[in-house]
Design an enzyme around this catalytic site. Structure first.
Site, mmCIF file in Angstrom:
data_model
loop_
_atom_site.group_PDB
_atom_site.id
_atom_site.type_symbol
_atom_site.label_atom_id
_atom_site.label_comp_id
_atom_site.label_asym_id
_atom_site.label_seq_id
_atom_site.Cartn_x
_atom_site.Cartn_y
_atom_site.Cartn_z
ATOM 1 N N THR A 11 0.811 -1.229 0.000
ATOM 2 C CA THR A 11 0.000 0.000 0.000
ATOM 3 C C THR A 11 0.839 1.271 0.000
ATOM 4 O O THR A 11 0.294 2.358 -0.202
ATOM 5 C CB THR A 11 -0.947 0.047 1.222
ATOM 6 O OG1 THR A 11 -0.148 -0.055 2.414
ATOM 7 C CG2 THR A 11 -1.963 -1.081 1.191
ATOM 8 N N ARG A 34 -3.120 -3.799 4.720
ATOM 9 C CA ARG A 34 -4.409 -3.633 5.422
ATOM 10 C C ARG A 34 -5.328 -2.648 4.702
ATOM 11 O O ARG A 34 -6.529 -2.790 4.732
ATOM 12 C CB ARG A 34 -4.168 -3.150 6.859
ATOM 13 C CG ARG A 34 -3.614 -4.205 7.782
ATOM 14 C CD ARG A 34 -3.095 -3.597 9.049
ATOM 15 N NE ARG A 34 -2.033 -2.624 8.790
ATOM 16 C CZ ARG A 34 -1.383 -1.955 9.709
ATOM 17 N NH1 ARG A 34 -1.697 -2.116 10.979
ATOM 18 N NH2 ARG A 34 -0.421 -1.098 9.380
ATOM 19 N N ARG A 35 -4.760 -1.621 4.057
ATOM 20 C CA ARG A 35 -5.601 -0.554 3.474
ATOM 21 C C ARG A 35 -6.114 -0.972 2.091
ATOM 22 O O ARG A 35 -5.477 -0.711 1.068
ATOM 23 C CB ARG A 35 -4.803 0.753 3.431
ATOM 24 C CG ARG A 35 -4.636 1.345 4.835
ATOM 25 C CD ARG A 35 -3.659 2.472 4.876
ATOM 26 N NE ARG A 35 -2.280 2.049 4.704
ATOM 27 C CZ ARG A 35 -1.225 2.855 4.733
ATOM 28 N NH1 ARG A 35 -1.395 4.135 4.917
ATOM 29 N NH2 ARG A 35 -0.001 2.374 4.563
ATOM 30 N N ASP A 60 -4.393 -8.248 7.957
ATOM 31 C CA ASP A 60 -3.382 -7.794 8.908
ATOM 32 C C ASP A 60 -2.453 -8.975 9.184
ATOM 33 O O ASP A 60 -2.904 -10.003 9.718
ATOM 34 C CB ASP A 60 -4.104 -7.342 10.199
ATOM 35 C CG ASP A 60 -3.154 -6.722 11.202
ATOM 36 O OD1 ASP A 60 -1.972 -7.120 11.236
ATOM 37 O OD2 ASP A 60 -3.604 -5.846 11.960
ATOM 38 N N VAL A 61 -1.178 -8.834 8.829
ATOM 39 C CA VAL A 61 -0.261 -9.985 8.984
ATOM 40 C C VAL A 61 -0.071 -10.401 10.442
ATOM 41 O O VAL A 61 0.427 -11.491 10.718
ATOM 42 C CB VAL A 61 1.140 -9.737 8.345
ATOM 43 C CG1 VAL A 61 1.060 -9.627 6.834
ATOM 44 C CG2 VAL A 61 1.845 -8.546 8.967
ATOM 45 N N SER A 140 16.847 -4.859 7.195
ATOM 46 C CA SER A 140 17.207 -3.447 7.420
ATOM 47 C C SER A 140 18.651 -3.405 7.870
ATOM 48 O O SER A 140 19.181 -4.410 8.373
ATOM 49 C CB SER A 140 16.321 -2.862 8.534
ATOM 50 O OG SER A 140 16.772 -1.576 8.908
ATOM 51 N N TYR A 153 13.059 -2.594 17.568
ATOM 52 C CA TYR A 153 13.000 -2.641 16.096
ATOM 53 C C TYR A 153 14.233 -3.387 15.569
ATOM 54 O O TYR A 153 14.123 -4.265 14.710
ATOM 55 C CB TYR A 153 12.914 -1.231 15.496
ATOM 56 C CG TYR A 153 12.916 -1.240 13.980
ATOM 57 C CD1 TYR A 153 11.868 -1.816 13.275
ATOM 58 C CD2 TYR A 153 13.975 -0.696 13.250
ATOM 59 C CE1 TYR A 153 11.864 -1.860 11.873
ATOM 60 C CE2 TYR A 153 13.985 -0.723 11.855
ATOM 61 C CZ TYR A 153 12.926 -1.310 11.176
ATOM 62 O OH TYR A 153 12.928 -1.346 9.793
ATOM 63 N N PRO A 183 17.995 -2.293 3.681
ATOM 64 C CA PRO A 183 18.177 -0.872 3.373
ATOM 65 C C PRO A 183 18.604 -0.033 4.578
ATOM 66 O O PRO A 183 18.252 -0.347 5.719
ATOM 67 C CB PRO A 183 16.780 -0.420 2.907
ATOM 68 C CG PRO A 183 15.931 -1.651 2.808
ATOM 69 C CD PRO A 183 16.568 -2.670 3.701
ATOM 70 N N VAL A 186 15.399 5.091 3.928
ATOM 71 C CA VAL A 186 14.601 5.238 2.709
ATOM 72 C C VAL A 186 13.438 6.179 3.055
ATOM 73 O O VAL A 186 12.732 5.945 4.047
ATOM 74 C CB VAL A 186 13.979 3.894 2.257
ATOM 75 C CG1 VAL A 186 13.404 4.020 0.844
ATOM 76 C CG2 VAL A 186 14.981 2.751 2.343
HETATM 77 N N1 LIG Z 1 12.053 3.282 5.186
HETATM 78 C C1 LIG Z 1 13.196 2.891 5.702
HETATM 79 O O1 LIG Z 1 14.076 3.691 6.040
HETATM 80 C C2 LIG Z 1 13.471 1.403 5.868
HETATM 81 C C3 LIG Z 1 14.788 1.010 6.125
HETATM 82 C C4 LIG Z 1 15.067 -0.337 6.280
HETATM 83 C C5 LIG Z 1 14.064 -1.264 6.196
HETATM 84 N N2 LIG Z 1 12.784 -0.870 5.957
HETATM 85 C C6 LIG Z 1 11.744 -1.905 5.900
HETATM 86 O O2 LIG Z 1 11.112 -1.851 4.640
HETATM 87 C C7 LIG Z 1 9.789 -2.382 4.736
HETATM 88 C C8 LIG Z 1 8.811 -1.446 4.056
HETATM 89 O O3 LIG Z 1 8.799 -0.214 4.738
HETATM 90 P P1 LIG Z 1 8.573 1.199 4.007
HETATM 91 O O4 LIG Z 1 9.773 2.006 4.275
HETATM 92 O O5 LIG Z 1 8.122 1.005 2.627
HETATM 93 O O6 LIG Z 1 7.420 1.794 4.960
HETATM 94 P P2 LIG Z 1 5.887 2.153 4.661
HETATM 95 O O7 LIG Z 1 5.785 3.112 3.525
HETATM 96 O O8 LIG Z 1 5.324 2.568 5.980
HETATM 97 O O9 LIG Z 1 5.252 0.746 4.206
HETATM 98 C C9 LIG Z 1 5.025 -0.297 5.120
HETATM 99 C C10 LIG Z 1 4.059 -1.302 4.511
HETATM 100 O O10 LIG Z 1 3.858 -2.365 5.457
HETATM 101 C C11 LIG Z 1 2.474 -2.620 5.584
HETATM 102 N N3 LIG Z 1 2.129 -3.100 6.925
HETATM 103 C C12 LIG Z 1 2.503 -2.570 8.105
HETATM 104 N N4 LIG Z 1 1.911 -3.239 9.119
HETATM 105 C C13 LIG Z 1 1.150 -4.211 8.538
HETATM 106 C C14 LIG Z 1 0.292 -5.212 9.053
HETATM 107 N N5 LIG Z 1 0.098 -5.364 10.365
HETATM 108 N N6 LIG Z 1 -0.360 -6.027 8.187
HETATM 109 C C15 LIG Z 1 -0.172 -5.889 6.850
HETATM 110 N N7 LIG Z 1 0.638 -4.968 6.299
HETATM 111 C C16 LIG Z 1 1.281 -4.129 7.136
HETATM 112 C C17 LIG Z 1 1.806 -1.268 5.315
HETATM 113 O O11 LIG Z 1 0.483 -1.474 4.826
HETATM 114 P P3 LIG Z 1 -0.861 -1.110 5.620
HETATM 115 O O12 LIG Z 1 -0.542 -0.013 6.587
HETATM 116 O O13 LIG Z 1 -1.830 -0.732 4.557
HETATM 117 O O14 LIG Z 1 -1.226 -2.398 6.290
HETATM 118 C C18 LIG Z 1 2.691 -0.679 4.216
HETATM 119 O O15 LIG Z 1 2.244 -1.120 2.960
HETATM 120 C C19 LIG Z 1 9.538 -2.608 6.238
HETATM 121 O O16 LIG Z 1 9.736 -3.969 6.528
HETATM 122 C C20 LIG Z 1 10.610 -1.754 6.897
HETATM 123 O O17 LIG Z 1 10.953 -2.242 8.171
HETATM 124 C C21 LIG Z 1 12.460 0.440 5.780
#
Ligand SMILES: NC(=O)c1ccc[n+]([C@@H]2O[C@H](COP(=O)([O-])OP(=O)(O)OC[C@H]3O[C@@H](n4cnc5c(N)ncnc54)[C@H](OP(=O)(O)O)[C@@H]3O)[C@@H](O)[C@H]2O)c1
Length: 252
Positions: A11, A34-35, A60-61, A140, A153, A183, A186
């Site tokens: 999403t 979820r959305r 919801d996972v 991460s 985390y 990553p 990001v």
């Molecule tokens: N951004 C960074 O700096 C960074 C760095 C290293 C690793 N990561 C990892 O990259 C991945 C993606 O993150 P992002 O940066 O793209 O953040 P994001 O834009 O907030 O996306 C997170 C995604 O996870 C989904 N999600 C969260 N809780 C959930 C649940 N309970 N059930 C189902 N889906 C769920 C959200 O969907 P809904 O809310 O619609 O459910 C959303 O689509 C994560 O695993 C994060 O830990 C991010």
């Protein structure tokens, strides 16, 4: 027949960018999150732009029953998943351990570790039945190092790192590739989620340097997925040029 990618957390952010990239590469998609409204909109957009088939499954996972029931309810043709991107995940809070919120800890552990496990078990069995597959786990830099106040985390992402290694061993006889992508910073909705909607605080995380964008990670995932059959990328750490490690960012 077109290949199928199942992307969790499609999403926003990295998951959404992956959906675009795999559609561009002619994959049919199963998009989860979820959305549901966002998933439906994205599905329509990708179907129109790339002429690919897209199935949407909103759950919801953290909810074991919901996750298994929703995935198993997909029609048989969608269970021939070639690539699983285990991306759904989040961080909540940034506090020293003694001040941490128990609810935040549960949310991170239930989403990042248990949610990833529930999805992986279902899809790994589909892949075993098909005789091939590729699981990409989004870890991460927090799964390789620990930074101040990142405690829980970081622990969840260290668990993802361990599961990535464990899955690779267990699924080896089944010809299933397993890749970890780790990553650094990001710019996505990640920090807004971490700081519970505080947009100003979230914006500050990315000030004074060029962070990665979601497409950078999607491209990295695609690199791993598009290697020849005999090549597996075990693990990749991808950082913004301005970030040396989990805690060191050079800001202008
Ligand atoms: N951004 C960074 O700096 C960074 C760095 C290293 C690793 N990561 C990892 O990259 C991945 C993606 O993150 P992002 O940066 O793209 O953040 P994001 O834009 O907030 O996306 C997170 C995604 O996870 C989904 N999600 C969260 N809780 C959930 C649940 N309970 N059930 C189902 N889906 C769920 C959200 O969907 P809904 O809310 O619609 O459910 C959303 O689509 C994560 O695993 C994060 O830990 C991010």
């Amino acid at each position: 027949m077109a290949k199928i990618a199942l992307i969790t957390g499609a999403t926003s952010g990295i998951g959404e960018a992956c959906a675009h990239l795999f559609a561009r590469e002619h994959y049919n998609l199963v998009l989860t999150g979820r959305r549901e409204d966002r998933l439906e909109k994205l599905a329509k957009k990708l179907n129109t732009k790339y002429n690919v088939e897209v199935a949407v499954s909103a759950f919801d996972v953290r909810d074991r029953e919901q996750t298994i029931v929703n995935l198993e309810a997909l029609p048989a043709k969608w269970k021939k998943v070639t690539v699983l991107v285990n991306n759904a995940g989040l961080s909540q809070g940034l506090d020293p351990i003694q001040n941490g919120s128990l609810d935040d800890w549960d949310t991170m552990i239930d989403t990042n570790i248990k949610g990833l496990l529930y999805v992986s078990k279902v899809v790994a069995n589909w892949m075993i039945a098909s005789g091939h597959g590729h699981i990409v786990n989004i870890g991460s830099i927090a799964g390789k190092e620990v930074y101040a106040n990142g405690n829980v985390y970081c622990a969840t992402k260290h668990a993802v790192d361990a599961l990535n290694k464990g899955m690779r061993i267990d699924l080896l006889p089944h010809g299933i590739k397993v890749t970890g992508i780790h990553p650094g910073a990001v710019e996505t909705e990640f920090s807004e989620v971490r700081f519970k909607g505080d947009k100003d605080r979230a914006k500050k995380v990315y000030e004074g340097f060029d962070p990665l964008v979601a497409d950078d990670i999607a491209e990295t995932i695609w690199f791993a997925v598009s290697r020849p059959a005999h090549v597996n990328i075990n693990d990749m750490i991808v950082m913004p040029t301005a970030q040396a490690n989990a805690g060191t960012i050079f800001r202008k």
